[in-house]
Every structure is written in structure tokens, then in C-alpha cells.
Design an enzyme around this catalytic site. Structure first.
Site, short mmCIF file in Angstrom:
data_model
loop_
_atom_site.label_atom_id
_atom_site.label_comp_id
_atom_site.label_asym_id
_atom_site.label_seq_id
_atom_site.Cartn_x
_atom_site.Cartn_y
_atom_site.Cartn_z
N GLU A 112 -7.31 -1.81 5.71
CA GLU A 112 -7.36 -1.79 4.25
C GLU A 112 -6.55 -2.94 3.66
OE1 GLU A 112 -7.40 2.48 2.52
OE2 GLU A 112 -6.29 2.63 4.40
N HIS A 122 -13.98 8.12 7.66
CA HIS A 122 -12.57 7.73 7.62
C HIS A 122 -11.76 9.03 7.74
CE1 HIS A 122 -9.02 5.36 6.09
NE2 HIS A 122 -8.60 6.60 5.97
N HIS A 170 -10.84 5.77 -0.60
CA HIS A 170 -10.86 5.01 0.66
C HIS A 170 -11.88 3.88 0.62
CE1 HIS A 170 -9.27 8.89 2.74
NE2 HIS A 170 -8.26 8.05 2.54
N GLY A 198 -5.61 12.06 5.14
CA GLY A 198 -6.62 12.16 4.09
C GLY A 198 -7.93 11.67 4.69
N GLY A 244 -6.70 7.15 11.27
CA GLY A 244 -5.81 7.59 12.35
C GLY A 244 -6.47 8.57 13.31
N ILE A 245 -7.15 9.59 12.78
CA ILE A 245 -7.83 10.56 13.64
C ILE A 245 -9.11 9.98 14.20
CG2 ILE A 245 -8.97 12.82 13.70
CD1 ILE A 245 -7.02 13.72 11.50
N GLY A 277 -8.22 10.97 8.70
CA GLY A 277 -6.78 10.85 8.86
C GLY A 277 -6.12 12.02 8.17
N ARG A 317 -4.67 19.17 2.32
CA ARG A 317 -5.62 19.41 1.23
C ARG A 317 -6.76 20.30 1.71
NH1 ARG A 317 -6.38 13.14 0.19
NH2 ARG A 317 -4.19 12.58 -0.04
N LYS A 353 3.02 1.06 3.32
CA LYS A 353 2.53 0.09 4.30
C LYS A 353 2.49 -1.28 3.62
CE LYS A 353 -0.56 3.31 6.70
NZ LYS A 353 -1.98 3.58 7.08
N ARG A 388 -2.54 15.57 16.04
CA ARG A 388 -1.98 15.49 17.40
C ARG A 388 -1.28 16.79 17.78
NH1 ARG A 388 0.96 9.88 15.96
NH2 ARG A 388 1.29 11.20 14.14
N ASN A 444 0.86 -1.19 0.00
CA ASN A 444 0.00 0.00 0.00
C ASN A 444 0.90 1.23 0.00
OD1 ASN A 444 -1.72 2.11 0.59
ND2 ASN A 444 -2.80 1.07 2.23
N GLU A 453 -9.93 6.99 14.90
CA GLU A 453 -9.71 5.95 15.92
C GLU A 453 -9.09 6.51 17.20
OE1 GLU A 453 -7.40 2.79 14.14
OE2 GLU A 453 -8.54 2.97 12.28
N ARG A 498 -2.42 -1.76 -3.68
CA ARG A 498 -3.43 -0.71 -3.60
C ARG A 498 -3.15 0.32 -4.70
NH1 ARG A 498 -3.36 4.67 -0.03
NH2 ARG A 498 -5.50 5.36 -0.36
#
Length: 771
Positions: free
Chosen positions: A553, A374, A346, A378, A497-498, A376, A407, A183, A451, A176, A500, A257
Site C-alpha cells: 500500500e 485482502h 483497502h 481488517g 497478513g492472513i 488481515g 469487527r 507504518k 496465528r 500509514n 499471504e 493514507r
């Protein structure tokens, strides 16, 4: 029992094998196994995926289900010789009942692969199986079948196939490639408990880190990779160094991906030169992603030349968006000639977490109205209506939607024109501004990382606090819009990420949504940080379930890679003699319940047949009704018989504007949460609270047809229709029942637009998804 005795027994006592030669039977027996089961021992468990066809050689079996009240209902008792397990294999559903040894018995268990290649391909055996399935379906009754299937779906420990399974061991490497990261994860179908995954961060930048986890043992190192090709090579070298990969031939498939698949790719595909060329052509639509996806593909193909390489696209899940959700208000030539439209991204994450939500809630996936956030670096938000993506926040590119790390998200196009004139920016410079200098980073002037923004806001930084509030406000707007789009909501999911990890973002995003039945519990929300399993954060008073679900993913990519491998072995899919499907045009019509027949036509009235329809037992009636909507009416809508348990109205897309209602595209019978309408008949009126749909394209077929075509019930396929110019219809639902006749149905609007009439011929081009 030796092999020759077993072959003789099968040939002389089991009708299914009557037409087989001894050589054919020897080929079946050599890869099957004989097992003995003790009294009351389970042979097939309710809700499990089909794995074999059983041939009872001696003894007695009982087929039964445990009902909701705990009682056991026996469906059938069979003495040897007998066949069992064929229904799940032929329909593609999970086992609808338990098969239990009533006495001590012996059975031959024939693997799924042998069933699909050596038994179903035998004409006499296929006829016998179709006959058996008809008898079993009749004994169970359609209502019982539906109830049992739904129970199997919700009670199974793995109803949606998150545990990768294959008959032969497969090692699948998933790659990915992100804009500055890579990843990866290694899946072994023989050892699904293994967890081998890693991330390479800051590719092409300073501070490169390589994080690897092998069965919970963590390794960390630095790297100085300038390109994704170099990162891919270093990843593979590290896996070899850790003895995770010993030889290149261990890897049977690599799933890649790819962010943008345009309108070309509606499913995962085996990578060829033609596929690579098309992905390259789509690079302008995802300039930060498709080029690095291609780099990862080239590097992996070089390292693993013997593996099957599969491209899995972010956009595939969103191919179910209706035109009014994906079209922009531009001259139509931009869409027609250049593909300018909303695609969405996504998709692998949105599908994974919406399936996980259904599994957690023990609800059928296609029963739920779900919103997935979703969030993060992005971010995208998706409305999943009864298992179908119907709208999503990202657009033609991943730049649209809510603000992101760098973005802009949604922005007035006029503002871009103004900025480009003000700063004298060319298209490339404007692209850099939108994708790399805006979002959290541009607005706060602090960081693109949530963060860091949260920490700065807590220390009094006003711009960081305002950036967070703006982000959460836009999320809240999208949630409200998608509740309206789906006309309801069952579950709201946060992931990424955000999504969760940020208690603050989830809290602010849900503030003020009590009016929509969304209420989160502050304490549950605080505790749900870094959870590894689906976790509920909704308040007990909340009408909508709110969940935090870690996305995966890579698992979805591996699953689709495995599916692409299996599709290569589909039986008879390209057999043109078999693969000829008559196309029929369906006009608007109404299915009535007995109660509503009486209300519309009078006490004691029965429907009067006018003409037989192509599907056995169905007929057009002389009776007609009037549809009355909030805006207008449609006269002389024919009733179809026989009566059903629930009234349903099927209209064309054009007629929704005449009537002033907005029905979803659904499978026939799936009317929960759909608009209502008034029906007028000669004896009275009926006000439906729900029941109006635009019917999803679908193909009726028998189990025999399904086996010959290499598909199963609930698969979604692409169909090419012959004519002066070939037309391709995607998102065609396969419906399998013993009493169906092979035919594809499309609605009047689509037929008129394509200049098609009943009698055209279609053929299945590919399988889009396996439900």
C-alpha cells in the site's frame, strides 16, 4: 556542435521550431542534451515510458517492431532532420516501437518536462506535432496500433509504473496510520533500490515495538507512545538518528493514507485547511482511522513544513462502483442528504495487487476479471472487472463484509436492534461492540490474531476452529457472488497478513470452488508462505489462476503522491478559454460488422448514411434493428456507420431492465465477457454471444486538445458541466485520436436525470487517475 550553431540548425531545418525565437530555442537547448548513437544502437525501446522528444540532427533512424513470430516489421525510416518519440509523449502510451540507429547518427534529446512546458505551449509547434501524429497514426493503422500497444503493455518489465520515476529527484515519505499502529516507508526516485521502512506497533497500549529496516538491516526497539502524534515524532527522530534523514528539507513530499474520503475525494489531493476540515467531517464514518490519520498529518506537517503533503484515500479506487452496488435499500434521503452508501476500503491494496497480477500474467490490466481477497486484522474482498472496482465487501464503514479481528463483518441489522434493547446499549456502546469486541476475538474468546486461533484450533479448541471455518466460509461466499457479478473470473488473488501467510485459510476458502474453475495445488499452497513476489498456487487443471501477492500500500500511496505533485503542474488545465468541452447525449445504438449487416439486411447490402455525427467519418444510418432480450424488446434502434470488426450494442441503464440483461459499464470496444442479445432485421436475425455494454462516460479529443488540457489518452477525469446548477461527473474516460473532435458523451438516462441536452458545456475539474 556549439549552442549557437545548434540553435541555427533547429530554426532553419526543423519545421517544429520554425516559429521559435532564438531566446526560446536557447531555453530548450540549455536543458537538453546531444547524443551520438552507433549503427544498430537502440535509441528508444519498445514498451518503455516516454522520457524525451528526439530531434535527429544527422544520420538515419529506423522505427520498427518485433512481431510474435520473431520477424521485424519496419514502420518508418527517417533521415535527418526528423522528429521521433512524439507519439508516446502526446498519447501518454508507452513506446509502441523501437527507434534504432540505422546509421551512425546524432540526436538532440529534449526532456519530457521541457516538451510539456515550452514546446507544446507554442501554438505553431503544437499544430506541427498534431500533423505529425496524424501522419504516423495513419501509417501504422488502428489495428496495428492497438496490437502494438497491448504487446508493449504486456512485455514491458514495468508496464504499470511500480518503479517511481521523476525528472527531478524526489524523496517521498509515506505515513500509514492504523488504529493502533504506524507504518512508514521512504522512497527516493533517484535511488529506487533503497528500502527504508518501519512499523510502530501497539500505540497507546502496553508492549510498544518499533521495527525499522534500512536496506535489509533490521533494528528493533521499544516505545511508550500514547498517541499517533507522539509516534510520528519518534519515527522521525529515529530516521534522523540512523542518518536516513539528515535535514527536514530533504523530504519533498509526504503521502498520508486516509481511510475515508466519502464522495468528496475521488483522487489523491494536496492537503489544505479545506481538505483537513472535510477529512475531519468524515471521522464519524471511520472513527478508528480518520482521527489518527489526521493526527499523523498534523505531526508530519509540523516536522516537514516545506514538504508538499498529500492525502491518499482508501475509498478512491471504489469510486467506479455502480449505484446498484453502492446504494442501500433505505429511504433515498439518507443517501441524498447524509451520504449513507457503500464506499469500500483497502483501495490502494486492491489496485496494487490487481495490477501486479496483470503484470505477472503478462495480460493487459483492463482485460482481466479479478477478485482480490485482502485478508488481515481488517479484511475486504473486491471484484475488479476490466480494471474497475465494481463491488467490494466493506460498506459505508470498514465494519461490513467478512468477519475480522475485532469487527463483526456482515450482520442482520435486526439482531443489533435486539441486542441494543436486551443490553440497553446506546449508539457508542453498540459501536464498541461491533468494532472492538466482536470478530475473531468475540467469537472465539481466544484472540483477534489468526496465528493464535490456528494454534489453538490445532490443540483442539473448538471455538477457534469454528471461528476459522466461519471466516473461510464467508470468503468463499463472496468469491462466488463476485464471479456471478462479473459473469466470469480470470484470476483470484490472496493478499494481506492472513492472505499471504495462512495456508489453512487459503485452502478452506477455495474448497468446493472447482465448479467455478478454481482449484489450488496443495503443495504450491504450502510453499507460498511469506513470499516476496507474486506466487501461483493454482493447480494445472484450474481454469482460474490463483495467486498470492504481497501487498504494498505504501508504494501505491507514494505513486499517487507523485501524481498529485505532477497534477499541480498540468499545462492549461484551468485555462477557461481552452477548457470548454461540448457535451453530447448518446442514445442507444448498434455498431455492426460487415457479416452482420449481410445477415440482417441481405446479401450485398451496404449501410445507408442518414445523418453525419460529430465525430469525423461516423454517421447515423437509415437502417434500424430490433433488440430482443430474455425479458422484453426495444424497437427501432439505429445502426451507426461505418462497419466495425465486431458488432457492439450500446444501451442505457433503463433499457437493461426492459430487455432483462445486465451489461457492464465499459469503454467502447471492450466487449469480452459481456452479455449477448438477439438482433432482428428485415432479412434475418443475429444471436450475439457477447457485445452489449452501457458505455462509460468519455471525452473524444485530438492530441492537440489533450496537450492544451493537460491530459492524455486513457486518463480518467472529473468534469463540471455548466448550467442552472453545476453538475460534476466523475469517472470520465479520455480518448485521444488524431481524427476525433472534442466532445463529451453521456447516455440518455444521465442526461435526463440531470436535465441536460446536447450543447451544454463542460470543463475538466481534475484528473482522477492516469492509466
Amino acid at each position: 556542435m556549439d549552442q549557437s550553431t545548434l540553435i541555427e540548425k533547429l530554426k532553419t531545418t526543423v519545421d517544429l521550431f520554425a516559429g521559435f525565437t532564438e531566446e526560446q530555442l536557447a531555453a530548450v537547448v540549455s536543458v537538453s542534451r546531444v547524443r551520438t548513437f552507433e549503427t544498430n544502437e537502440g535509441i528508444i525501446e519498445f514498451g518503455r515510458a516516454a522520457q524525451f522528444l528526439g530531434v535527429l540532427l544527422d544520420g538515419t533512424i529506423q522505427v520498427s517492431v518485433v512481431l510474435d513470430d520473431g520477424s521485424i516489421q519496419t514502420i518508418a525510416v527517417s533521415d535527418a532532420p526528423a522528429i521521433f518519440g512524439e507519439m508516446a509523449l502526446m498519447t501518454g502510451e508507452r513506446a509502441m516501437a523501437d527507434v534504432i540507429a540505422k546509421t551512425r547518427c546524432t540526436a538532440l534529446l529534449i526532456p519530457n518536462s521541457v516538451f510539456a512546458t515550452q514546446i507544446v505551449s507554442h501554438p505553431a509547434a503544437l499544430q506541427q506535432l498534431a500533423k505529425l501524429l496524424t501522419e504516423r497514426a495513419g501509417a501504422m493503422g488502428s489495428d496495428m496500433q492497438r496490437d502494438i500497444h497491448r504487446a508493449a503493455e504486456t512485455q514491458s518489465n514495468d508496464p504499470y509504473g511500480f518503479t517511481l520515476q521523476s525528472e527531478a529527484s524526489q524523496k517521498i515519505l509515506v505515513i500509514n496510520c492504523g488504529s493502533s499502529s504506524l507504518k512508514y516507508q521512504l522512497f527516493d526516485t533517484e535511488s529506487p533500490e533503497q528500502t527504508i521502512k518501519g512499523t510502530m506497533e501497539n500505540i497507546g497500549r502496553e508492549g510498544g515495538r518499533h521495527l525499522l529496516s534500512v536496506n535489509e538491516q533490521a533494528f528493533e526497539s521499544t516505545h511508550s507512545c500514547a498517541t499517533h502524534s507522539a509516534a510520528c515524532r519518534e519515527m522521525i527522530a529515529t530516521l534522523r538518528q540512523k542518518n536516513v534523514i539528515r535535514t527536514e528539507t530533504e523530504i519533498t513530499a509526504v503521502g498520508h493514507r486516509v481511510v475515508h474520503g466519502g464522495e468528496t475525494f475521488s483522487e489523491a489531493v494536496v492537503i489544505t485547511k479545506k481538505v483537513l476540515d472535510k477529512i475531519n467531517q468524515l471521522c464519524p464514518l471511520a472513527p478508528l482511522h480518520n482521527p489518527v490519520n489526521l493526527a499523523g498529518i498534523e505531526a508530519a506537517r509540523s516536522e516537514f513544513p516545506d514538504a508538499l503533503h498529500v492525502a491518499v484515500f482508501d475509498t478512491t479506487f471504489h469510486h467506479t462502483l455502480p449505484p446498484y452496488a453502492y446504494l442501500y435499500a433505505l429511504p433515498s434521503s439518507y443517501y441524498r442528504d447524509h451520504g449513507v452508501r457503500r464506499y469500500g476500503f483497502h483501495g490502494n491494496s486492491h489496485k496494487y495487487v490487481s495490477l501486479k497480477a496483470a503484470q505477472f500474467l503478462k495480460r493487459p490490466y483492463n482485460d482481466l476479471e479479478t477478485i482480490v481477497c485482502h485478508l488481515g486484522n481488517g479484511s475486504s474482498i473486491c471484484a475488479v472487472d476490466h480494471g474497475r472496482s465494481v463491488d467490494t465487501s466493506m460498506g459505508m464503514t470498514p465494519t461490513a463484509g467478512v468477519p475480522m479481528g475485532t469487527r463483526t463483518g456482515d450482520i442482520d441489522p435486526g439482531a443489533l436492534c435486539y441486542i441494543s434493547r436486551l443490553e440497553n446499549l446506546n449508539a457508542n456502546e453498540l459501536d464498541t461492540l461491533l468494532n472492538q469486541k466482536s470478530g475473531f476475538l468475540g467469537m472465539s474468546g481466544v484472540s483477534n490474531d489468526m496465528r493464535a486461533l490456528t494454534q489453538a484450533a490445532e490443540q483442539g479448541d473448538v471455538s477457534s476452529a469454528l471461528t476459522i471455518k466461519t471466516f473461510c466460509y464467508q470468503i468463499r461466499k463472496y468469491i462466488g457472488a463476485y464471479v456471478a457479478a462479473m459473469q466470469g473470473l480470470d484470476v483470484l488473488v490472496f493478499t494481506g497478513g492472513i492472505g499471504e501467510h495462512s495456508t489453512l485459510v487459503r485452502s478452506l476458502a477455495c474448497q468446493g470452488l472447482q465448479c467455478m474453475g478454481i482449484l489450488i495445488d496443495a503443495e504450491k499452497n504450502r510453499m507460498a508462505v511469506g513470499c516476496t513476489q507474486p506466487t501461483e498456487i493454482s493447480d494445472e487443471r484450474s481454469a482460474v489462476r490463483v495467486l498470492v501477492i504481497p501487498t504494498n500500500e505504501e508504494l501505491m500511496i507514494a505513486r499517487q503522491t507523485l501524481g498529485a505533485m505532477m497534477r499541480n503542474r498540468v499545462v492549461g488545465l484551468h485555462n477557461d478559454k481552452v477548457n470548454r468541452i461540448p457535451v453530447e447525449v448518446s442514445a442507444h445504438h448498434v455498431h455492426l460488422s460487415s457479416e452482420h449487416v449481410t445477415a440482417l439486411f441481405g446479401e450485398g447490402h451496404t449501410l445507408t448514411p442518414h445523418a453525419k455525427l460529430s465525430q469525423p467519418g461516423q454517421f447515423a444510418c437509415k437502417e434500424q434493428v430490433r433488440l430482443v432480450g430474455p425479458k422484453g424488446v426495444v424497437d427501432r434502434v439505429r445502426v451507426l456507420g461505418p462497419t466495425r470488426s465486431k458488432t457492439q450494442v450500446e444501451i442505457s441503464m433503463t433499457e437493461q431492465f426492459i430487455l432483462g440483461i445486465h451489461p457492464p459499464i465499459r469503454e467502447s470496444g471492450d466487449v469480452t465477457g459481456t452479455p449477448g442479445i438477439v438482433l432482428e432485421g428485415p432479412a434475418g436475425t443475429v444471436s450475439l454471444k457477447e457485445g452489449v455494454i452501457c458505455a462509460m462516460r468519455h471525452i473524444h479529443m485530438t492530441p492537440k486538445d489533450a496537450m492544451q488540457l493537460g491530459v492524455r489518452d486513457k486518463y480518467v477525469v472529473r468534469v463540471v458541466v455548466e448550467g442552472d446548477r453545476e453538475l460534476v461527473f466523475g469517472d470520465v474516460l479520455v480518448r485521444v485520436r488524431p481524427d476525433f473532435r472534442l466532445a463529451m458523451h453521456i447516455d440518455t438516462d444521465e442526461a435526463n436525470a440531470a436535465n441536460l441536452k446536447t450543447g451544454a458545456i463542460g470543463r475538466i475539474e481534475s484528473i482522477q487517475s492516469r492509466s
